[in-house]
Design an enzyme around this catalytic site. Sequence first.
Site, PDB file in Angstrom:
ATOM      1  N   SER A 170     -16.422  -3.505  15.639  1.00 23.62           N
ATOM      2  CA  SER A 170     -16.825  -2.954  14.339  1.00 23.62           C
ATOM      3  C   SER A 170     -16.832  -3.998  13.225  1.00 23.62           C
ATOM      4  CB  SER A 170     -15.884  -1.812  13.942  1.00 23.62           C
ATOM      5  OG  SER A 170     -14.547  -2.283  13.859  1.00 23.62           O
ATOM      6  N   HIS A 204      -3.912 -14.018 -11.717  1.00 23.52           N
ATOM      7  CA  HIS A 204      -3.531 -12.828 -10.956  1.00 23.52           C
ATOM      8  C   HIS A 204      -4.064 -12.984  -9.537  1.00 23.52           C
ATOM      9  CE1 HIS A 204      -3.050  -8.600  -9.773  1.00 23.52           C
ATOM     10  NE2 HIS A 204      -4.292  -8.669  -9.294  1.00 23.52           N
ATOM     11  N   SER A 206      -4.211 -10.686  -5.807  1.00 25.35           N
ATOM     12  CA  SER A 206      -3.899  -9.448  -5.083  1.00 25.35           C
ATOM     13  C   SER A 206      -4.867  -9.303  -3.920  1.00 25.35           C
ATOM     14  CB  SER A 206      -3.982  -8.237  -6.008  1.00 25.35           C
ATOM     15  OG  SER A 206      -5.297  -8.067  -6.505  1.00 25.35           O
ATOM     16  N   SER A 214      -0.044  -3.557   0.510  1.00 24.17           N
ATOM     17  CA  SER A 214      -0.374  -4.067  -0.824  1.00 24.17           C
ATOM     18  C   SER A 214       0.395  -5.356  -1.113  1.00 24.17           C
ATOM     19  CB  SER A 214      -0.037  -3.020  -1.884  1.00 24.17           C
ATOM     20  OG  SER A 214      -0.245  -3.545  -3.180  1.00 24.17           O
ATOM     21  N   ASP A 249       5.652  -5.571  -4.655  1.00 25.31           N
ATOM     22  CA  ASP A 249       5.445  -5.340  -3.232  1.00 25.31           C
ATOM     23  C   ASP A 249       5.608  -6.606  -2.389  1.00 25.31           C
ATOM     24  OD1 ASP A 249       3.072  -6.557  -4.054  1.00 25.31           O
ATOM     25  OD2 ASP A 249       1.995  -4.657  -4.119  1.00 25.31           O
TER      26      ASP A 249
END
Length: 340
Positions: A170, A204, A206, A214, A249
């Site tokens: 996939s 930043h 992420s 996360s 996190d």
Amino acid sequence: MKSIIILFIFIISLYSQDIDADLLKKAKAFEKNNNYKEAMQIYKQIALKQYPKQEDFSIKKEEKVSNIEPNKFEKIKKRFYRKHIKRTGDKQTANTLEQMIISDFGLYPYKTNYLLPVTYDTKQREGRDQYETKFQFSIEKPLFYNVFGLNETISFGYTQTSYWQTSEDSAPFRETNYEPEVFVTIPYGNKQSSLKAYKISLLHQSNGQDKEDSRSWNRIYLESYFQYTNLFFVPRIWYRIPESKNSDDNKDIEKYLGYGDITLIYPYKKHTFELKLRNNLRLNEDNKGSAEFNWSFPLPSFLSYANTFGYLQVFTGYGDSLIDYDKHMNKIGIGIAFSR
């Protein structure tokens, strides 16, 4: 000579409001007595009074605080190269160095833009294939120039690095890291000084995932650029902006990524060699670090396109991606780079 003087008189007459009447009268007297040389000198003096310090005006206009247009940003980088960077005697190396500094690619690349169709992780890991595709897209948008009178450039940067499991059926994206930042780049010194510039940034980072997958953190970093002949030495230190315990996190990310890194860049002819080193500086069993080597090189003529290069990347250590910040990896990838 007489026709040239007539032309001077015509031009001066268009802007005759502030002309010194005595000088003009004196020039006409010289001309009447066929002293054309003396008349021409006075007409030149009058013309210079009409257009004082044109060069100074253009410099002042360029130095004004303003929004930066793309063509102006290119001129700023070219001026920085001419004023601050010491050139090498080798023509090909000099061209590569200029291209690297000026980033003349039709847009403004920030970090290296590349595509590695095949990367290989030496260790089998649960839930993923050892072979995957990695690519990075990075741009810089200059916003303002010389706001603080330091010839600085204030820019917005965005970098996106994706890990794509193209070898699976996939072909899912396993991980994508997003890095928006706002930074100030300040030139320093001249061609003779080793320190060329420094940068202050709010960054930043992420991965856009949620719950247990996360990962995110915010940093302020200071980066400096030193040049020793063809070698560029780029140390960087950062401070992590604290987060509340409920929203953090990756509480121990500094244990693995430390508080800074060092990048060495060496352009040689049509090649660039880059080595990035990172360590947490813990002198015990908790010592963690990483090394990343990047080599851009010219492609064979039948594959060569403008501003496209072969690209080899080798990584070992912690922090290849945010999701894997606490996992040791050995990876190698090969592909193409679209900027340096």
